[in-house]
Structure formats: structure tokens, C-alpha cells
Design a protein around this motif. Structure first.
Motif, PDB file in Angstrom:
ATOM      1  N   ILE A 154     -15.588  10.736   9.061  1.00  0.00           N
ATOM      2  CA  ILE A 154     -15.092  11.111   7.734  1.00  0.00           C
ATOM      3  C   ILE A 154     -13.780  10.358   7.533  1.00  0.00           C
ATOM      4  CG2 ILE A 154     -14.464  13.028   6.190  1.00  0.00           C
ATOM      5  CD1 ILE A 154     -15.364  14.968   8.360  1.00  0.00           C
ATOM      6  N   ASP A 155     -13.604   9.801   6.375  1.00  0.00           N
ATOM      7  CA  ASP A 155     -12.320   9.159   6.070  1.00  0.00           C
ATOM      8  C   ASP A 155     -11.463  10.155   5.300  1.00  0.00           C
ATOM      9  OD1 ASP A 155     -10.452   6.931   4.757  1.00  0.00           O
ATOM     10  OD2 ASP A 155     -11.528   5.988   6.401  1.00  0.00           O
ATOM     11  N   ASP A 156     -10.631   9.667   4.440  1.00  0.00           N
ATOM     12  CA  ASP A 156      -9.706  10.488   3.651  1.00  0.00           C
ATOM     13  C   ASP A 156     -10.480  11.508   2.796  1.00  0.00           C
ATOM     14  OD1 ASP A 156      -7.376  11.325   2.462  1.00  0.00           O
ATOM     15  OD2 ASP A 156      -6.773   9.348   1.742  1.00  0.00           O
ATOM     16  N   CYS A 157      -9.757  12.530   2.332  1.00  0.00           N
ATOM     17  CA  CYS A 157     -10.221  13.455   1.281  1.00  0.00           C
ATOM     18  C   CYS A 157     -10.973  14.690   1.776  1.00  0.00           C
ATOM     19  CB  CYS A 157     -11.031  12.727   0.205  1.00  0.00           C
ATOM     20  SG  CYS A 157     -10.110  11.350  -0.527  1.00  0.00           S
ATOM     21  N   ILE A 211     -12.589  11.767  12.337  1.00  0.00           N
ATOM     22  CA  ILE A 211     -11.822  12.318  11.226  1.00  0.00           C
ATOM     23  C   ILE A 211     -10.624  11.414  10.967  1.00  0.00           C
ATOM     24  CG2 ILE A 211     -10.388  13.902  12.629  1.00  0.00           C
ATOM     25  CD1 ILE A 211     -10.996  16.002  10.293  1.00  0.00           C
ATOM     26  N   TYR A 212      -9.935  11.675   9.865  1.00  0.00           N
ATOM     27  CA  TYR A 212      -8.856  10.801   9.379  1.00  0.00           C
ATOM     28  C   TYR A 212      -7.666  11.658   8.984  1.00  0.00           C
ATOM     29  CZ  TYR A 212      -6.445   8.347   5.497  1.00  0.00           C
ATOM     30  OH  TYR A 212      -5.516   7.797   4.646  1.00  0.00           O
ATOM     31  N   THR A 213      -6.466  11.191   9.230  1.00  0.00           N
ATOM     32  CA  THR A 213      -5.292  11.767   8.574  1.00  0.00           C
ATOM     33  C   THR A 213      -4.174  10.738   8.585  1.00  0.00           C
ATOM     34  OG1 THR A 213      -3.868  13.717   8.346  1.00  0.00           O
ATOM     35  CG2 THR A 213      -4.279  12.958  10.589  1.00  0.00           C
ATOM     36  N   THR A 251      -1.881  11.950   2.646  1.00  0.00           N
ATOM     37  CA  THR A 251      -2.703  10.786   2.980  1.00  0.00           C
ATOM     38  C   THR A 251      -2.634   9.794   1.823  1.00  0.00           C
ATOM     39  OG1 THR A 251      -4.661  11.660   1.906  1.00  0.00           O
ATOM     40  CG2 THR A 251      -4.307  12.301   4.214  1.00  0.00           C
ATOM     41  N   CYS A 252      -3.335   8.676   1.969  1.00  0.00           N
ATOM     42  CA  CYS A 252      -3.286   7.654   0.911  1.00  0.00           C
ATOM     43  C   CYS A 252      -3.858   8.188  -0.404  1.00  0.00           C
ATOM     44  CB  CYS A 252      -4.059   6.411   1.342  1.00  0.00           C
ATOM     45  SG  CYS A 252      -3.353   5.643   2.802  1.00  0.00           S
ATOM     46  N   ALA A 253      -4.835   9.091  -0.322  1.00  0.00           N
ATOM     47  CA  ALA A 253      -5.436   9.632  -1.548  1.00  0.00           C
ATOM     48  C   ALA A 253      -4.746  10.921  -1.985  1.00  0.00           C
ATOM     49  CB  ALA A 253      -6.932   9.850  -1.338  1.00  0.00           C
ATOM     50  N   LEU A 265     -10.073   9.708  15.844  1.00  0.00           N
ATOM     51  CA  LEU A 265      -9.089   9.943  14.779  1.00  0.00           C
ATOM     52  C   LEU A 265      -8.584   8.613  14.242  1.00  0.00           C
ATOM     53  CD1 LEU A 265      -7.143  11.751  13.101  1.00  0.00           C
ATOM     54  CD2 LEU A 265      -5.517  11.546  14.998  1.00  0.00           C
ATOM     55  N   LYS A 266      -8.739   8.435  12.939  1.00  0.00           N
ATOM     56  CA  LYS A 266      -8.117   7.283  12.263  1.00  0.00           C
ATOM     57  C   LYS A 266      -6.791   7.781  11.711  1.00  0.00           C
ATOM     58  CE  LYS A 266      -8.941   4.403   8.146  1.00  0.00           C
ATOM     59  NZ  LYS A 266      -9.993   4.023   7.178  1.00  0.00           N
ATOM     60  N   TYR A 267      -5.698   7.146  12.099  1.00  0.00           N
ATOM     61  CA  TYR A 267      -4.357   7.601  11.730  1.00  0.00           C
ATOM     62  C   TYR A 267      -3.721   6.554  10.838  1.00  0.00           C
ATOM     63  CZ  TYR A 267      -0.564  10.917  12.799  1.00  0.00           C
ATOM     64  OH  TYR A 267       0.389  11.902  12.734  1.00  0.00           O
ATOM     65  N   ASP A 268      -3.571   6.893   9.578  1.00  0.00           N
ATOM     66  CA  ASP A 268      -3.101   5.937   8.568  1.00  0.00           C
ATOM     67  C   ASP A 268      -1.569   5.841   8.604  1.00  0.00           C
ATOM     68  OD1 ASP A 268      -3.042   4.342   6.139  1.00  0.00           O
ATOM     69  OD2 ASP A 268      -5.029   5.141   5.739  1.00  0.00           O
ATOM     70  N   TRP A 269      -0.986   5.326   7.585  1.00  0.00           N
ATOM     71  CA  TRP A 269       0.472   5.184   7.497  1.00  0.00           C
ATOM     72  C   TRP A 269       0.990   5.859   6.224  1.00  0.00           C
ATOM     73  CZ3 TRP A 269       4.788   3.678  10.051  1.00  0.00           C
ATOM     74  CH2 TRP A 269       5.906   3.309   9.316  1.00  0.00           C
ATOM     75  N   LEU A 327      -5.457   3.067  14.844  1.00  0.00           N
ATOM     76  CA  LEU A 327      -4.232   2.937  14.051  1.00  0.00           C
ATOM     77  C   LEU A 327      -4.540   2.176  12.773  1.00  0.00           C
ATOM     78  CD1 LEU A 327      -3.119   3.836  16.744  1.00  0.00           C
ATOM     79  CD2 LEU A 327      -1.522   1.929  16.715  1.00  0.00           C
ATOM     80  N   CYS A 328      -4.145   2.779  11.643  1.00  0.00           N
ATOM     81  CA  CYS A 328      -4.452   2.131  10.361  1.00  0.00           C
ATOM     82  C   CYS A 328      -3.151   1.890   9.620  1.00  0.00           C
ATOM     83  CB  CYS A 328      -5.409   3.019   9.575  1.00  0.00           C
ATOM     84  SG  CYS A 328      -5.835   2.355   7.966  1.00  0.00           S
ATOM     85  N   GLN A 329      -2.393   0.906  10.096  1.00  0.00           N
ATOM     86  CA  GLN A 329      -1.130   0.611   9.394  1.00  0.00           C
ATOM     87  C   GLN A 329      -1.066  -0.866   9.005  1.00  0.00           C
ATOM     88  OE1 GLN A 329      -0.055  -1.677  11.526  1.00  0.00           O
ATOM     89  NE2 GLN A 329       1.821  -0.843  12.447  1.00  0.00           N
ATOM     90  N   TRP A 362      -6.581  -1.068  16.263  1.00  0.00           N
ATOM     91  CA  TRP A 362      -5.572  -1.122  15.207  1.00  0.00           C
ATOM     92  C   TRP A 362      -6.034  -2.088  14.137  1.00  0.00           C
ATOM     93  CZ3 TRP A 362      -4.505  -2.027  20.374  1.00  0.00           C
ATOM     94  CH2 TRP A 362      -4.685  -3.362  20.782  1.00  0.00           C
ATOM     95  N   ARG A 363      -5.851  -1.647  12.917  1.00  0.00           N
ATOM     96  CA  ARG A 363      -6.167  -2.518  11.795  1.00  0.00           C
ATOM     97  C   ARG A 363      -5.229  -3.717  11.841  1.00  0.00           C
ATOM     98  NH1 ARG A 363      -8.104  -0.012   7.137  1.00  0.00           N
ATOM     99  NH2 ARG A 363      -7.029  -1.643   6.001  1.00  0.00           N
ATOM    100  N   THR A 364      -5.803  -4.885  11.596  1.00  0.00           N
ATOM    101  CA  THR A 364      -5.012  -6.111  11.685  1.00  0.00           C
ATOM    102  C   THR A 364      -4.485  -6.549  10.327  1.00  0.00           C
ATOM    103  OG1 THR A 364      -7.103  -7.291  11.551  1.00  0.00           O
ATOM    104  CG2 THR A 364      -6.151  -7.009  13.749  1.00  0.00           C
ATOM    105  N   GLY A 381      -4.610  -5.514   5.633  1.00  0.00           N
ATOM    106  CA  GLY A 381      -4.833  -4.525   4.573  1.00  0.00           C
ATOM    107  C   GLY A 381      -6.309  -4.208   4.404  1.00  0.00           C
ATOM    108  N   ASP A 382      -6.625  -3.534   3.324  1.00  0.00           N
ATOM    109  CA  ASP A 382      -8.015  -3.092   3.116  1.00  0.00           C
ATOM    110  C   ASP A 382      -8.902  -4.258   2.681  1.00  0.00           C
ATOM    111  OD1 ASP A 382      -6.777  -0.727   3.610  1.00  0.00           O
ATOM    112  OD2 ASP A 382      -7.559   0.313   1.850  1.00  0.00           O
ATOM    113  N   LEU A 383      -9.935  -4.492   3.460  1.00  0.00           N
ATOM    114  CA  LEU A 383     -10.858  -5.595   3.171  1.00  0.00           C
ATOM    115  C   LEU A 383     -11.538  -5.404   1.809  1.00  0.00           C
ATOM    116  CD1 LEU A 383     -11.898  -8.051   4.856  1.00  0.00           C
ATOM    117  CD2 LEU A 383     -13.826  -6.632   5.509  1.00  0.00           C
TER     118      LEU A 383
HETATM  119  C1  GLA Z   1      -6.045   3.333   3.346  1.00  0.00           C
HETATM  120  C2  GLA Z   1      -6.892   2.803   4.477  1.00  0.00           C
HETATM  121  C3  GLA Z   1      -8.357   2.858   4.076  1.00  0.00           C
HETATM  122  C4  GLA Z   1      -8.746   4.280   3.719  1.00  0.00           C
HETATM  123  C5  GLA Z   1      -7.829   4.790   2.626  1.00  0.00           C
HETATM  124  C6  GLA Z   1      -8.065   6.264   2.338  1.00  0.00           C
HETATM  125  O1  GLA Z   1      -6.101   2.516   2.228  1.00  0.00           O
HETATM  126  O2  GLA Z   1      -6.530   1.499   4.818  1.00  0.00           O
HETATM  127  O3  GLA Z   1      -9.172   2.398   5.152  1.00  0.00           O
HETATM  128  O4  GLA Z   1      -8.661   5.085   4.849  1.00  0.00           O
HETATM  129  O5  GLA Z   1      -6.473   4.643   2.990  1.00  0.00           O
HETATM  130  O6  GLA Z   1      -7.252   6.742   1.336  1.00  0.00           O
END
Ligand code: GLA
Length: 535
Positions: free
Chosen positions: A189-192, A240-242, A248-250, A274-278, A315-317, A335-337, A339-341
């Protein structure tokens, strides 16, 4: 003015005749146009056919996917033997360490390993048409994610309308589509999923946290424990994501100030990833120094290590502060290298060539990453994706760009996380996700990320060392017209005769000496494996 003669190059022509093809969903491409002055440009005209290169798996059993798996002592163990072939199939395993058991019908291995060590087991699978066996290593120690993660994530198709039902259907589809038989494992599950403060939508509401300060899910996720139980019952793992910020981003509840409670809650709920955003942590961090960038990840990394189950940390920063230099040390497994593809639906191809090829080669990312720690250039943007306008649409990548996408991710030893609609997989998309010889490049136990070995204008050669001494080699054409690409032995450190096998077609191409040359379509790839000829 001198007249310019224009030649139209039909890209699909370079693909093998006799390969299967599908036009569902239709994919349109730009045709390359070359003029006799030598310049080339792109025009939208001819159609690039979605040609399936992956041969169907044999009906007799074949064991696929990772050959090694890490678990911590005392943590719940779950691994499903990925095997293609007709069902019913009967599984067996030799030399399982004490504490583990296997279900002979499903191939699900579960239990707890309490003693540290490396256990080499033998998986066996048989059906009416034959039998297969393969060695597999269980490493009970401190390191998780010994090969790049494989799975599915909700973001790029369901974005802010993900629900419990969608997640259950995704788990069902991972089994029904057969993806589980190729090594796909995580259903994330991602965000939301948490409460969205201030939202007028009642389904996103509820108490933010319980009396102990532990985060709650919103009404779209009425029972997280029941959801992970469901995912686990399929032999799959749940993610899961936070975010380390308050939101969160959303704009949903994040973990800031509640990191311990939330990590404990994720473990109690039964999550494995766990996906951990910034997002929104930017307001908390004092500055962008490395120490401040590392802080939230080190904190959560340490907390996760204390949980009674294994939770892989992503890590998602977006690559800030050269995260590849410290991501593993703070407890991250990937770790994400960049931004969002898929930030812009129309811009996916641009991002693919920038964030895959460019970020990677510019930062020499092959020097970082390996077993337990992977560079993550984001998800596989294939099949039906959200177009960010309230609908889903087929990926805007052309078929050849899609081959490039998957081939490059495998050469980079990147996580293979599909983020299109898993319940609506057309034959072409499924073929891209389930080519076992291609996946083997990604999942190779040596875990050595590939690197760019040569570049000439728009033509690039990327190579990845494999555990068996062979090399996986991608011949890429980033240009607008079909081109011949050459791999020269010195660029790969090779000598003598090499056998060359086309991995997408799973076909031997012959023995070559000194160099190998082939035609590569616009934005396409030929992915091969080269091995010294045995004497
Ligand atoms: C960021 C992340 C995306 C996704 C969204 C969710 O943009 O990079 O992968 O998780 O947040 O809001």
C-alpha cells in the motif's frame, strides 16, 4: 535549397518475425525519420507493434526467482517457492532448517528460524509432465533483502483512492496472473491509508491515533491486521507507507513524533515492508546537511530493527544528499535515486531516460548497492496507470521503451515493483514482467549493480557481472532511429570466444569473438548474456 530525401523507418521491422504479438491495448509510437543529410528527427506517424518476445514458460515445472533469502533469527518466515508449470504441482524441500515447514500443495514455507547460519536447501516441484529442483540459500542473520524486492505498489494506478478491497484484489491478481510463480512477493500500500486531517470525505476520516498514540487507518482500511493476514494467506508479503513528517505527501497523517508507536503498530498489523518518504519533514529538518537528511531514516531504521518481525525499509527521499552513500548505514534496504518517474504521465519516457540512465551513470551508482541495499529508480510503469486526471490509461511508453525500462532495471539490480493495474494485465505487459531469464539478471545472488561500459552518441552498452562469471549486457539505442550497436570485448574485460544468448527471446545467438553487433530499434534494447565458451 537542396531537396532532402526522407526515409521512413518502421521500427517493428527489427523485431523477430514469427514472434507473437498483441494489440491489446494499442500502443502508438513515434516513427524515426532520417534524412539524407544525416540528421534525424521524430515524427508521430507509424505504429510500433507490441511484440511479445518472452516465450511461454514450459508446462513442466520450473523453479524461478531469487536463489537466496535473508531472515533474522526469531522473525516469522514466509517464502513461497516460485515455480511455473501446470497445476496441480507437488512441492518438496530437502534440508529445511529446524523451525520451518512447507505446504506441499502451495510451496509456502513458513515458521521461525532461531539459529543464525546459512542453510542450503533443495526445492523440488513435480507435476504430471515432469519435475524440477533447485538449490536455495536461507541466510539467517541481520541482513534482509539479499536480492532486489519484487512486487506491486498501489501508487501509480490507484494513487489517492486505494482501499482494502483494492489491496486484496491485488494479492489475488498476483496469484491468478502467475506473477507469484516468477518471484513477485510484496503487495504494498502506498500513501492514503491513514486519516487525512481536514478532509471532507468521510471515508478518509476517523481518529488520527488511538489512546496509546498509535496511528489509525482511515475507513477505507477497516482492519489492517485482517488485510495482512489475507495477503500472507496467499503466500505473499505486505507493505505500507508513511512519512517522517507530520503529513505524508498526499496530506495524510505521518509518523512525526510517533515513530516508535507507528513502527510497533506496523509490526502488530503484520507488515513486512515500509516505504518511508520525506514529505513535510522539510519543515522539521534544520537544514539540508547530511546529518539532518540522515536523521529521520536512522531513527526509523533503529526502531525497525527492534521489532519482532522483519520489515524491509525503503527510503523515499528522491536521492537527496547522495543517499546511496549512507542509505544502508542508517538501516535502509533500498533508496530512491531520483524524483517520481511518473510525476507527469506524458513525461514518463523523458523521466525513464533521465532517472534511469542519467542519474545512474552520472552518479556512478554501480559503486553503491548490493545484497541488502539497492538503488531504487522507482516503479515499473507498465500496463494501465493513473493518468492523474481521474482515469487510467495504457502506459505512454512505446513497446521498445518498455523493453528498455525492464531491461535497464534488471541490469541496475533495481527493485522490480510493478505499479500498473495488476487486475488488468494484457498479455504484452505480463510478458514484460515475467521473463525468467531477464528476472534472473535482476535477482542474481552476486547482487552487483551493472554499469555503463561504453557510450557513443545515443548508443550505450550496459553490463552486469553475474555470479556464474557470465555478463548480462544491454545494447541500448536512445536515438530516434534504428541503429547498429556494437559491444567490444575490451569494454567488458572479455577475451576469446563468448556464447551470446538473447534473454528476452531466450534464444542462443551463437559464438562471437572480439565483438558482437546487432540492430537495436529506436529507444529499444537487445539484452544478452555472454559467457566464455567452455572448452
Ligand atoms: C511521493 C513518492 C511517491 C508516492 C507519493 C505518495 O511523491 O515519491 O512514490 O509515494 O509520494 O504521496
Amino acid at each position: 535549397m537542396k531537396p532532402v530525401h526522407i526515409t521512413l523507418i518502421i521500427l517493428a521491422a527489427s523485431l523477430c518475425r514469427g514472434d507473437q504479438s498483441t494489440s491489446d491495448p494499442p500502443r502508438w509510437a513515434m516513427a524515426g525519420v532520417a534524412d539524407t543529410s544525416g540528421a534525424s528527427k521524430a515524427v508521430s506517424a507509424s505504429r510500433e507493434e507490441a511484440v511479445i518476445l518472452t516465450p511461454p514458460p514450459p508446462r513442466a515445472p520450473r523453479i524461478n526467482g531469487a536463489k537466496i533469502f535473508g531472515v533474522r533469527p526469531g522473525s516469522p518466515f514466509l517464502f513461497t517457492i516460485p515455480a511455473t508449470g501446470d497445476r496441480p504441482m507437488v512441492f518438496a524441500v530437502e534440508n529445511l532448517p529446524a523451525g520451518l515447514k512447507m505446504d506441499a500443495q502451495t510451496g509456502q514455507i513458513s515458521g521461525v528460524v532461531s539459529s543464525r547460519g546459512e542453510y542450503t536447501v533443495t526445492f523440488k516441484a513435480s507435476n504430471a509432465l515432469g519435475r524440477a529442483e533447485r538449490k536455495f540459500k536461507i541466510v539467517c542473520g541481520d541482513t534482509l533483502a539479499l536480492t532486489p524486492h519484487m512486487g506491486w505498489n498501489s501508487w501509480y494506478v490507484w494513487e489517492n483512492h486505494v482501499t482494502d478491497k483494492i489491496m486484496r484484489e491485488a494479492a489475488d491478481a498476483m496469484v491468478a496472473s502467475g506473477m507469484i510463480n516468477h518471484g513477485y512477493m510484496y503487495v504494498n500500500i502506498d500513501d492514503c491509508w491513514s486519516v487525512k486531517p481536514g478532509s471532507k470525505d468521510p471515508s478518509l476520516g476517523g481518529e488520527l491515533r488511538d489512546a496509546q498514540g498509535k496511528v489509525n487507518s482511515n475507513r477505507r482500511f477497516p482492519d489492517m491486521k485482517a488485510l495482512t493476514d489475507y495477503i500472507h494467506s496467499k503466500g505473499l508479503k505486505a507493505g505500507i507507507y508513511t512519512s517522517p513528517g507530520p503529513l505524508t505527501c498526499a496530506g495524510h497523517v505521518g509518523a512525526y513524533g510517533h515513530e516508535i508507536q507507528d513502527a510497533e503498530r506496523f509490526a502488530e498489523w503484520g507488515f513486512d515492508f515500509l516505504k518511508y518518504d520525506w514529505c513535510s519533514y522539510g519543515k522539521i529538518a534544520k537544514n539540508k546537511s547530511r546529518g539532518e537528511l540522515e536523521k529521520p531514516y536512522r531513527l526509523i531504521g533503529d526502531i525497525l530493527k527492534k521489532q519482532p518481525r522483519d520489515i524491509v525499509l525503503n527510503l523515499c527521499q528522491y536521492g537527496m544528499g547522495s543517499v546511496w552513500e549512507w542509505g544502508q548505514e542508517v538501516g535502509g534496504h533500498s533508496w530512491r535515486t531520483a524524483g517520481d518517474l511518473g510525476l507527469s504521465f506524458e513525461g514518463i519516457a523523458t523521466a525513464l531516460f533521465r532517472d534511469g540512465f542519467d542519474v545512474y551513470s552520472r552518479n556512478e551508482l554501480h559503486k553503491f548497492g548490493g545484497p541488502g541495499a539497492w538503488n531504487d529508480p522507482d516503479y515499473l510503469l507498465l500496463g494501465y496507470l493513473s493518468n492523474w486526471k481521474g482515469a487510467t490509461a495504457p502506459t505512454p511508453l512505446t513497446p521498445n521503451e518498455q523493453y528498455t525500462h525492464v531491461s535497464l532495471w534488471c541490469l541496475l539490480a533495481a527493485p522490480l515493483i510493478f505499479s500498473g493495474d495488476i487486475t488488468r494485465l494484457d498479455a504484452f505487459t505480463l510478458s514484460l514482467l515475467t521473463n525468467d531469464e531477464v528476472i534472473e539478471v535482476d535477482q542474481d545472488p552476486l547482487g552487483k549493480p551493472g554499469r555503463r561500459a561504453a557510450k557513443e552518441d545515443n548508443l550505450e552498452v550496459w553490463a552486469k557481472e553475474m555470479e556464474d562469471g557470465s555478463k548480462a549486457v544491454g545494447l541500448f539505442n536512445r536515438g530516434e532511429v534504428e541503429a547498429r550497436v556494437t559491444v567490444k570485448w575490451p569494454d567488458l574485460g572479455l577475451r576469446g570466444k563468448q556464447t551470446v544468448r538473447d534473454l528476452w527471446r531466450q534464444k542462443d545467438l551463437g559464438t562471437f569473438e572480439g565483438q558482437f553487433q546487432t540492430s537495436v530499434p529506436r529507444h529499444g534494447v537487445v539484452l544478452v548474456k555472454m559467457a566464455a565458451l567452455a572448452h
